[in-house]
Design a protein around this motif. Structure first.
Motif, mmCIF file in Angstrom:
data_model
loop_
_atom_site.group_PDB
_atom_site.id
_atom_site.type_symbol
_atom_site.label_atom_id
_atom_site.label_comp_id
_atom_site.label_asym_id
_atom_site.label_seq_id
_atom_site.Cartn_x
_atom_site.Cartn_y
_atom_site.Cartn_z
ATOM 1 N N ASP A 58 3.440 -4.244 -6.224
ATOM 2 C CA ASP A 58 4.619 -4.123 -5.373
ATOM 3 C C ASP A 58 4.556 -2.803 -4.618
ATOM 4 O O ASP A 58 4.271 -1.761 -5.209
ATOM 5 C CB ASP A 58 5.863 -4.174 -6.277
ATOM 6 C CG ASP A 58 7.141 -3.966 -5.511
ATOM 7 O OD1 ASP A 58 7.569 -4.906 -4.812
ATOM 8 O OD2 ASP A 58 7.721 -2.864 -5.607
ATOM 9 N N ILE A 59 4.826 -2.826 -3.324
ATOM 10 C CA ILE A 59 4.722 -1.615 -2.511
ATOM 11 C C ILE A 59 5.719 -0.554 -2.958
ATOM 12 O O ILE A 59 5.408 0.641 -2.971
ATOM 13 C CB ILE A 59 4.852 -1.920 -0.992
ATOM 14 C CG1 ILE A 59 4.580 -0.662 -0.151
ATOM 15 C CG2 ILE A 59 6.209 -2.509 -0.663
ATOM 16 C CD1 ILE A 59 3.209 -0.054 -0.313
ATOM 17 N N LYS A 60 6.914 -0.968 -3.348
ATOM 18 C CA LYS A 60 7.908 0.017 -3.801
ATOM 19 C C LYS A 60 7.434 0.719 -5.066
ATOM 20 O O LYS A 60 7.600 1.934 -5.221
ATOM 21 C CB LYS A 60 9.265 -0.656 -4.026
ATOM 22 C CG LYS A 60 9.928 -1.084 -2.740
ATOM 23 C CD LYS A 60 11.245 -1.778 -2.997
ATOM 24 C CE LYS A 60 11.826 -2.303 -1.694
ATOM 25 N NZ LYS A 60 13.029 -3.088 -1.909
ATOM 26 N N GLU A 61 6.833 -0.051 -5.958
ATOM 27 C CA GLU A 61 6.274 0.509 -7.189
ATOM 28 C C GLU A 61 5.155 1.510 -6.855
ATOM 29 O O GLU A 61 5.071 2.593 -7.435
ATOM 30 C CB GLU A 61 5.724 -0.634 -8.052
ATOM 31 C CG GLU A 61 4.948 -0.248 -9.267
ATOM 32 C CD GLU A 61 4.246 -1.447 -9.911
ATOM 33 O OE1 GLU A 61 3.227 -1.210 -10.585
ATOM 34 O OE2 GLU A 61 4.703 -2.595 -9.744
ATOM 35 N N ALA A 62 4.303 1.156 -5.910
ATOM 36 C CA ALA A 62 3.190 2.019 -5.521
ATOM 37 C C ALA A 62 3.698 3.316 -4.894
ATOM 38 O O ALA A 62 3.205 4.407 -5.215
ATOM 39 C CB ALA A 62 2.270 1.287 -4.549
ATOM 40 N N ILE A 63 4.682 3.225 -4.028
ATOM 41 C CA ILE A 63 5.226 4.422 -3.376
ATOM 42 C C ILE A 63 5.922 5.321 -4.394
ATOM 43 O O ILE A 63 5.765 6.549 -4.363
ATOM 44 C CB ILE A 63 6.170 4.036 -2.220
ATOM 45 C CG1 ILE A 63 5.350 3.401 -1.081
ATOM 46 C CG2 ILE A 63 6.962 5.237 -1.724
ATOM 47 C CD1 ILE A 63 6.185 2.733 -0.008
ATOM 48 N N THR A 64 6.648 4.721 -5.327
ATOM 49 C CA THR A 64 7.295 5.501 -6.378
ATOM 50 C C THR A 64 6.266 6.235 -7.218
ATOM 51 O O THR A 64 6.415 7.420 -7.528
ATOM 52 C CB THR A 64 8.157 4.577 -7.280
ATOM 53 O OG1 THR A 64 9.169 3.978 -6.459
ATOM 54 C CG2 THR A 64 8.794 5.342 -8.416
ATOM 55 N N ARG A 65 5.197 5.554 -7.564
ATOM 56 C CA ARG A 65 4.126 6.171 -8.355
ATOM 57 C C ARG A 65 3.441 7.284 -7.567
ATOM 58 O O ARG A 65 3.146 8.352 -8.118
ATOM 59 C CB ARG A 65 3.119 5.099 -8.778
ATOM 60 C CG ARG A 65 1.966 5.610 -9.600
ATOM 61 C CD ARG A 65 2.405 6.102 -10.962
ATOM 62 N NE ARG A 65 1.217 6.322 -11.776
ATOM 63 C CZ ARG A 65 1.152 7.158 -12.776
ATOM 64 N NH1 ARG A 65 2.224 7.842 -13.139
ATOM 65 N NH2 ARG A 65 0.039 7.311 -13.457
#
Length: 98
Positions: A58-65
């Protein structure tokens, strides 16, 4: 097929500068860094070696990480890299075979 996103860390020849990024195409993005196709931090500091990456669905997960890792101090980033890649090898050729 679900899309994959990558959070990655790159460094320079001497492992003195770290750059953390996120992309949906890791091989293309690393190629761009290696060939200095994008002006900015990585071109300025000769950041051409992929030393760490992880996959997110998920892109949101990637950006958060990515933001989480960017907030870490160097020692914590170093420990993360060495957990996957203790020799700080360039993983670019490895990802081309994925």
């Amino acid at each position: 097929m679900s899309k994959q996103y990558y959070v990655y860390i790159m460094t320079n020849k001497y492992n003195t500068v770290l750059y953390t990024g996120v992309t949906n195409d890791l091989a293309r993005r690393v190629y761009e860094h290696k060939n200095k196709l994008i002006e900015g931090f990585t071109a300025k500091y000769n950041i051409t070696k992929l030393v760490y990456y992880e996959i997110a669905q998920d892109i949101k997960e990637a950006i958060t990480r990515e933001k989480q890792i960017k907030g870490w101090n160097r020692d914590k980033k170093k420990a993360l890299i060495e957990g996957l890649n203790p020799q700080w090898r360039d993983l670019y050729e490895e990802i081309l075979g994925e």
